[in-house]
Write a protein that holds these residues in place. Sequence first.
Motif, PDB file in Angstrom:
ATOM      1  N   TYR A  12      12.338   1.565 -21.843  1.00  0.00           N
ATOM      2  CA  TYR A  12      11.866   2.712 -21.066  1.00  0.00           C
ATOM      3  C   TYR A  12      10.767   3.500 -21.770  1.00  0.00           C
ATOM      4  O   TYR A  12       9.985   4.181 -21.120  1.00  0.00           O
ATOM      5  N   LYS A  17       6.525   0.552 -15.898  1.00  0.00           N
ATOM      6  CA  LYS A  17       7.309   0.355 -14.671  1.00  0.00           C
ATOM      7  C   LYS A  17       8.595  -0.440 -14.885  1.00  0.00           C
ATOM      8  O   LYS A  17       8.863  -1.404 -14.171  1.00  0.00           O
ATOM      9  N   LYS A  19      12.544  -1.479 -14.685  1.00  0.00           N
ATOM     10  CA  LYS A  19      13.569  -1.328 -13.671  1.00  0.00           C
ATOM     11  C   LYS A  19      14.764  -2.187 -14.063  1.00  0.00           C
ATOM     12  O   LYS A  19      14.599  -3.311 -14.536  1.00  0.00           O
ATOM     13  N   ARG A  21      17.778  -4.598 -13.418  1.00  0.00           N
ATOM     14  CA  ARG A  21      18.073  -5.628 -12.427  1.00  0.00           C
ATOM     15  C   ARG A  21      19.268  -6.417 -12.922  1.00  0.00           C
ATOM     16  O   ARG A  21      19.161  -7.197 -13.867  1.00  0.00           O
ATOM     17  N   TYR A  25      16.589  -6.423 -17.275  1.00  0.00           N
ATOM     18  CA  TYR A  25      15.532  -5.497 -16.883  1.00  0.00           C
ATOM     19  C   TYR A  25      14.299  -6.292 -16.479  1.00  0.00           C
ATOM     20  O   TYR A  25      14.089  -7.413 -16.931  1.00  0.00           O
TER      21      TYR A  25
END
Length: 70
Positions: A12, A17, A19, A21, A25
Amino acid sequence: MIERYKVEEFIYSNLQKPKRRGQGYIARCPICGDSKKHPNMRRLNIDYYGKYDEWVYKCYNGDCPENSGN
């Protein structure tokens, strides 16, 4: 083993961008920059493999010079 919170903190703070999942990630690849035409495209996958106790990344952009590792 690298703790999940350390990996998450790195993702992060250093990737574009990111995310979450599933257990892994996705983010834009910092090596190849992903697609310039599609700024929301995320082709870098970062997953944890418990069997080998390691984090592995793979970029699914065909032009990426270094597309996988751990």
